[in-house]
Structures are given as C-alpha cells and as structure tokens.
Design a protein around this motif. Structure first.
Motif, PDB file in Angstrom:
ATOM      1  N   HIS A 125       0.689  34.273  23.429  1.00 50.78           N
ATOM      2  CA  HIS A 125       1.797  35.176  23.724  1.00 50.78           C
ATOM      3  C   HIS A 125       2.867  35.085  22.651  1.00 50.78           C
ATOM      4  CE1 HIS A 125       0.905  36.968  27.547  1.00 50.78           C
ATOM      5  NE2 HIS A 125       0.535  35.809  28.055  1.00 50.78           N
ATOM      6  N   CYS A 126       3.567  36.191  22.461  1.00 53.69           N
ATOM      7  CA  CYS A 126       4.758  36.170  21.608  1.00 53.69           C
ATOM      8  C   CYS A 126       5.803  35.297  22.294  1.00 53.69           C
ATOM      9  CB  CYS A 126       5.284  37.593  21.442  1.00 53.69           C
ATOM     10  SG  CYS A 126       6.862  37.657  20.590  1.00 53.69           S
ATOM     11  N   LEU A 127       6.526  34.538  21.508  1.00 58.21           N
ATOM     12  CA  LEU A 127       7.537  33.631  22.056  1.00 58.21           C
ATOM     13  C   LEU A 127       8.593  34.367  22.884  1.00 58.21           C
ATOM     14  CD1 LEU A 127       8.449  30.712  22.146  1.00 58.21           C
ATOM     15  CD2 LEU A 127       9.605  31.044  19.969  1.00 58.21           C
ATOM     16  N   GLN A 137       8.352  45.397  22.872  1.00 56.87           N
ATOM     17  CA  GLN A 137       8.584  46.345  21.779  1.00 56.87           C
ATOM     18  C   GLN A 137       9.966  46.164  21.148  1.00 56.87           C
ATOM     19  OE1 GLN A 137       7.313  50.314  22.813  1.00 56.87           O
ATOM     20  NE2 GLN A 137       5.304  49.581  23.413  1.00 56.87           N
ATOM     21  N   CYS A 138      10.096  45.126  20.348  1.00 58.13           N
ATOM     22  CA  CYS A 138      11.410  44.784  19.788  1.00 58.13           C
ATOM     23  C   CYS A 138      11.566  45.193  18.328  1.00 58.13           C
ATOM     24  CB  CYS A 138      11.646  43.288  19.921  1.00 58.13           C
ATOM     25  SG  CYS A 138      10.770  42.298  18.688  1.00 58.13           S
ATOM     26  N   SER A 139      10.529  45.772  17.708  1.00 62.96           N
ATOM     27  CA  SER A 139      10.548  45.964  16.253  1.00 62.96           C
ATOM     28  C   SER A 139      11.252  47.263  15.862  1.00 62.96           C
ATOM     29  CB  SER A 139       9.117  45.982  15.715  1.00 62.96           C
ATOM     30  OG  SER A 139       8.468  44.782  16.057  1.00 62.96           O
ATOM     31  N   GLY A 162      -0.500  46.311  22.564  1.00 60.50           N
ATOM     32  CA  GLY A 162      -0.353  45.687  23.870  1.00 60.50           C
ATOM     33  C   GLY A 162       0.970  45.003  24.118  1.00 60.50           C
ATOM     34  N   CYS A 163       1.947  45.166  23.219  1.00 66.49           N
ATOM     35  CA  CYS A 163       3.245  44.560  23.496  1.00 66.49           C
ATOM     36  C   CYS A 163       4.083  45.514  24.324  1.00 66.49           C
ATOM     37  CB  CYS A 163       4.014  44.200  22.230  1.00 66.49           C
ATOM     38  SG  CYS A 163       5.648  43.556  22.679  1.00 66.49           S
ATOM     39  N   ILE A 164       4.575  45.041  25.466  1.00 64.58           N
ATOM     40  CA  ILE A 164       5.412  45.902  26.304  1.00 64.58           C
ATOM     41  C   ILE A 164       6.906  45.574  26.147  1.00 64.58           C
ATOM     42  CG2 ILE A 164       3.566  46.365  27.962  1.00 64.58           C
ATOM     43  CD1 ILE A 164       4.856  44.372  29.876  1.00 64.58           C
TER      44      ILE A 164
HETATM   45  S1  SF4 Z   1       7.769  40.359  17.992  1.00 59.53           S
HETATM   46 FE1  SF4 Z   1       6.952  39.949  20.050  1.00 59.53          FE
HETATM   47  S2  SF4 Z   1       8.248  41.175  21.465  1.00 59.53           S
HETATM   48 FE2  SF4 Z   1       8.590  41.949  19.393  1.00 59.53          FE
HETATM   49  S3  SF4 Z   1       7.167  43.665  19.180  1.00 59.53           S
HETATM   50 FE3  SF4 Z   1       6.105  41.841  18.364  1.00 59.53          FE
HETATM   51  S4  SF4 Z   1       4.953  40.965  20.090  1.00 59.53           S
HETATM   52 FE4  SF4 Z   1       6.460  42.419  20.899  1.00 59.53          FE
END
Ligand code: SF4
Lengths: 587, 79
Positions: A495-497, A311-313, A307-309
């Motif tokens: 939420h992710c920061l 997508q930083c990895s 569900g992350c839109i």
């Molecule tokens: S660290 Fe945060 S922004 Fe990056 S992929 Fe994971 S949830 Fe998404």
C-alpha cells in the motif's frame, strides 16, 4: 510465483519459482531481506557485488485500493547503508501481475559505457515470465521526456517502464529510479538514496514490462481478501484527508506547506529558519487556485498509479494552460522552494520537470542547492541560478558532479558546516528542532534522513492518530519506533503510505489491510502482528547497516541543530543520545 | 483585543475574497477563547482540526490575548 535473477556480467537470466523462505515477503520486506542476505555490506555500491532488487508489495496487482507500489532495494551509494525506496506506477502492478515477487539485478556489464535494456513479458506457452535483453545505447545521455515516447513507440501501449536518467549513468549519489505515470510521462520515482546509479552502474538503463496476457496475482482466500479490501475502501473514502475532493485530492501533498510554516517547522533557506515568508505563494492551495485561474476550471488531482482512490498527484500549468510539471509534491515544492528561498511556483515546477528529465531526486537536489546557496555560490532566492545548477548536473560538469554527489558531498566540497543530512542523505521538509519526533526518525532510520520511515508528523503536527506536542522530546523515541515498525509493514504490504492517515484513525481500515494480506498469502496475521512483522524488517536492515559501518554513532542529528536555536520557537534539537539509542536497542 | 487571523485550505470559504493564509484582523472582547473566535468567524468547529496560536497548537478553550496570531486548519495531510 517467480523469482528472477538477471546477471548483467554475462547477460543471462534465470526464472525460478519463489523460494519458500520468501513466501510471505513483499515490497520492502522482500528487498531488504534479499539485500541483507546477498549483498556484502562492505562492497562498493557501484561495483559488481551490489545487487538491485525490485519487489512489488504483497497486495500489489490485486484490486486492493492504492496499492500499485514497488520497492527498490540495494546498498545505497548515498548513505553506504541499506536502502528501500518506494514508488507508485503501473510498473509495480505489472510486475506483480506477471507473478514476479522479486527481480534481482546482479553483476555488471563488462564493456564500460555500454547500456542495456530488459524486456519482460508473459510466455503463455511456458506459463512463466520471459526475459530478453535489448541494446539501450541509443537512449544514453538523453532527456527522459524524449526517450519515454520512443520506448512506447517501439514496444506498444501495453508496457510500463522503469529506468535511470543521465544522473544514474553518471553515478550520482542523487539519482533516482524513474517509472512511468498514467500519462506515460517519466514522473514517478523511487527517488531516494541514489539507486538510479546502482542501476546505471550495472549497465542497465531500462526495464520494460509488457502486461499483455499476464495471469494476475493469485489470492488464497478471496472472501477474506474482499472483506479486507472493502474495509480499506470504506476507511479511505470516509476519512477527511483521503476521501474524494478531500485534502489530498484537492490540494495535493503541498497542502502541508502552510501548516508546517504555521507550526514554525518549515525548513527555510538551508534550515536557518522554520518560517518562510513566501509559504502561502507556493502552498497546495496556491497550486489549486493558480490552476483554476489558468485553466478556467477547478482541477482535482490524479492517481500516480492504477487503482489509487486517494489520487493526490497534481499537475501545475503554465499561464497559457499547457502543462508545466507533474507532480509538484510537498517535498519537491519545499526543497526547490522554501529551502532555497524561492517563492515562484513556475520556477519550482521548472526544476521539478528538469529533475524528472535527468533522473534526479527532487529532495536531494533542493537540499544540495540550499547548501550551495549557503556557500554563496548563488544567493538564496535566485531561482534562475538554481535552474542553471540543475542543468549543470545534466551536463556532468565538475560543478554538476559535485552537486550530483548530494547534500553532504556538496557541503564538504564547499566547506559548509550547516549541512542538513543524516548518514549522508539530505533532510526532507520537516525541521527536527521544531518537531522532535521526526528528528528522531531522521537520526535513527536505517535509511538516513527519511521522513517516510516514521512519520511522526501525523500526531505531532496534523492531529492524526492523537495529538502530541512537537517541541517536547518526551516519549518521542517510542513514538518514532512505533511509526518506523508500522511503516515497514505498510511498505511490505504494497500500500501507499498515505493510507496511514485514514487507517490510523479508523480501526477497521487497519484490520482491512491485514485481512487483504492474509487473503493473498494465506497467513493468519492480526493487527497485533503489524509491529512485529515491521520490526523484523527493521532489524534485518539495522544488522546490514552495522556490518556496513553504520552503527549507532551515525544515528545523530548534525551538530548545528544542537547548537543553533531555530526561529521562531528558538529551539535546539534537545533529544539525548541515549534516547536516540533506545529506538533500536528496545526494538 | 485585536487578533491577526489566518484561515487555510477549505476554511477560506467562510469569508469573502479570502485566499488561504491571507491574514485579517478580528476584534474580540477580552478573555475570549479559540472557541469564541471560531463562533465569531462562523466557522463550524467540526470542520476545524488544528488551531495554532503564535505557532503552537492550542485547544478550543485556550484564552486568547491582544496581538495573538491565530492560524486555523481543516484536516489536512501530505508527505
Ligand atoms: S502517491 Fe499514493 S495516494 Fe498519491 S496518487 Fe500515488 S498511490 Fe495514490
């Protein structure tokens, strides 16, 4: 909604309805409240009286974007204070979908050296989660990349895993809690503060969650939740930093290497300079271009969790196109790169992979190796020597154990005075002398030196949420305080920061976050409550720390940063102690 | 005057064969500003978020001088 207590002393568990007092808590708000209430502040972090608490955020497990996050909390063996360390994984969403709002691990397995696993699944007949123990001794002392596939093979594809590596079994201050990524690799971490060792000390090795048949997170007001979710999605999809093929999705978090270097704030060779001549070679752009060359095509980043839109990895690849490591984050890249004078991405990726395999926090590992290089054990830039040091930690040799103790511990063992740590926790990738606000966050955060606790880098360096001069101390105590409180709310929301980059600039996104929470909980918060709710969490944490002996005297930056000017701006850390003290006295 | 300039991340596309952070030299008339430099490089200002001159963030009307080092960034972030 459920509250689960697992007692490792007598291997029992209790599944109880969530107490009313905890109804509006999630994530960091939940873990810090429980730790502050139930853990004696003066207990030994690795003893039976510490508790390890997991809590998914308020909106975790719902369709709210970028929210599969879990908080792990305990008294930290690294800092001696309260700790919340956040991770992104399907494990977070699965715990939430099982309607578990808090999972508390108590006591300590009696037989020394015996390791257990927990298996949580949904009991459809009883309409509640059920907990089983399994013998985990066969996984002891092993590389997590070897162990994870075995657990999947045993329990099937519908599971998620959290656990500790060998570092946690040894009891290192530098031991993270690992989670699976979408490709079932052990690469996602609640890395900081040694909570992997709290887990290991309890005789607990893994927590396996089976998502089959789980009911999902109940939402009190669907319409309001949907309205908030849409606002959040719009903000994330339109902001240049968070949108698809935007900066984070293309270059990953390591895109920060160049800008921090340009600003003279990239800590280099154990915080002796703010500039690294090899910065461009290890930056996010070099990762993107290097992958393109090695794979023959562009590779955009993936989501750490469902569900992350944003997508930083990222994933770094070997010259033959096989996978080297996921994920080379900015912090890991800096810690094991610039901070050690290492400019070779392949070697950095090797160390990232080893940290993931052994259950080590990459930031603490790099900060520790920087100090050990300062001591002259190996020279700066010696990447093979650095790789060997990571292996020492796996082997548990005396040197490995000194390193595993973390930055401050290793500094003491080797008589080093330039030790970049606050409250015993190694500093992350921003130099306090070049960016005063983040120095205030490091000094005063309840977590020890932690950039995520109050990310003033946004206005001080990135031009997000306004622009502020990084070199001036003026007004920075208030800035850090505001960021620390807002962050505590985001860490509670689930939420992710990284949503902050979008919602600090796009007001409707900020409203969206609050509406999502209201939708799930039935609360009537407004954006004006973000600071208030966050401040309550901080006050709870602060009170625990004071009772644990971490008062304002420990809210200080290491002495060398006040006396040694840092090139290229030749600045010292010139924030007055009185100003540091106002961060919490005026909260 | 002669400047040492670096373009980062997405902005490298405004120059041939440039990798992110690779320095190149630009000659501009005396009293040129950051905005003049962006025009000379044909980098649209709406794509520029931060410009550092000798390591300090400066606005578009900042007057440049001979020997300045300029780093130009699009919107980026991480953590
Ligand atoms: S660290 Fe945060 S922004 Fe990056 S992929 Fe994971 S949830 Fe998404």
């Amino acid at each position: 909604m459920w509250f689960i207590r697992v007692n490792m002393t007598d291997l029992t568990s209790r599944v109880e309805p969530l107490p009313d007092a905890y109804k509006h808590l999630g994530g960091r708000g939940m873990t810090s409240t429980i730790v502050a209430k139930e853990v004696p502040p003066l207990c030994h972090p690795l003893g039976p009286n510490n508790k390890l608490v997991f809590a998914p955020g308020i909106v975790t497990g719902t369709p709210a974007p970028t929210s599969a996050r879990v908080s792990a909390g305990a008294k930290s063996p690294l800092t001696g204070g309260i700790k919340e360390t956040n991770g992104g994984s399907s494990w977070a969403a699965d715990l939430a979908d099982m309607q578990v709002r808090a999972l508390v691990i108590e006591g300590q397995a009696k037989k020394n050296g015996k390791l257990w696993g927990l298996h949580l699944a949904w009991d459809a007949a009883a309409s509640q989660p059920k907990v089983e123990f399994f013998d985990a001794n066969e996984y002891a002392g092993k590389d997590l990349f070897e162990v994870f596939p075995k657990i999947y093979a045993k329990y099937g594809d519908t599971i998620s895993i959290s656990g500790c590596g060998v570092a946690g079994e040894y009891g290192y201050g530098n031991a993270g809690i690992v989670y699976n990524d979408p490709a079932k690799r052990p690469t996602r971490y609640s890395g900081r503060g040694g909570l992997g060792s709290v887990m290991g000390s309890k005789g607990l090795k893994f927590i396996v969650l089976n998502r089959e048949g789980t009911p999902g997170v109940p939402v009190m007001d669907e319409a309001l939740f949907d309205q908030g979710r849409k606002k959040m999605i719009d903000a994330l999809r339109t902001h240049d930093i968070t949108k698809p093929k935007g900066a984070l999705n293309t270059y990953g978090t390591a895109v920060l290497i160049n800008i921090m270097n340009e600003a003279g704030g990239l800590p280099t060779r154990n915080f002796s300079s703010g500039r690294f001549e090899g910065a461009a070679k290890i930056a996010g752009e070099a990762i993107f271009e290097g992958n393109k060359q090695r794979l023959g095509k562009e590779l955009y980043n993936h989501a750490c969790s469902p569900g992350c839109i944003i997508q930083c990895s990222n994933t770094w690849h070997n010259p033959d196109g096989t996978e080297a490591a996921s994920c080379v984050e900015y912090e890991s890249d800096w810690a094991l790169g610039a901070n050690c004078g290492i400019d070779n991405l392949d070697d950095i990726a090797t160390m990232v992979k080893l940290c993931n395999a052994y259950g080590l926090d990459t930031i603490e590992t790099g900060a520790t190796i920087g100090v050990i290089m300062e001591a002259g054990v190996i020279p700066f830039g010696d990447s093979q020597g650095a790789i060997n040091l990571v292996h020492e930690m796996d082997k548990g040799t005396p040197l490995g154990r000194i390193l595993g103790g973390g930055t401050a511990f290793a500094g003491k063992a080797y008589g080093v005075t330039r030790v970049p740590a606050v409250k015993g926790q190694g500093m992350p990738a921003y130099e306090p002398r070049a960016v005063k606000g983040i120095g205030i966050t490091y000094a005063t955060s309840t977590m020890g030196a932690d950039h995520t606790a109050g990310y003033t880098i946004a206005p001080e360096i990135l031009g997000v949420s306004g622009k502020q001069d990084p070199l001036t101390p003026e007004g920075k105590a208030a800035l850090s305080r505001g960021f620390q409180a807002a962050t505590a709310f985001i860490d509670t929301s689930g939420h992710c920061l990284f949503i902050a980059f979008a919602i600090l600039d796009i007001a409707s996104g900020m409203e969206g976050m609050v509406e999502e929470c209201n939708g799930v909980l039935g609360t009537k918060w407004t954006t004006a409550d973000i600071g208030r709710v966050g401040a309550e969490v901080l006050k709870t944490e602060r009170a625990f720390n004071e009772a644990a002996g971490l008062g304002k005297e420990t809210d200080r930056i290491p002495e060398f940063m006040r006396t040694e000017p840092l090139p290229p701006h030749n600045q010292v850390f010139d924030v007055l102690d009185e100003a540091l003290d106002t961060v919490y006295s005026e909260l | 005057m002669r400047l040492r300039v670096k373009l980062f991340a997405f902005l490298t596309r405004y120059r041939d064969n440039l990798s992110s952070g690779m320095p190149f030299e630009v000659d501009l008339p005396e009293d040129a500003t950051v905005a003049d430099l962006l025009r000379a490089l044909q980098v649209p200002d709406e794509e520029v978020k931060m410009t550092f001159v000798n390591g300090l963030a400066q606005s578009e009307d900042w007057p440049l001088k001979d020997g300045d080092e300029v780093g130009i960034f699009p919107p980026i972030a991480g953590g």
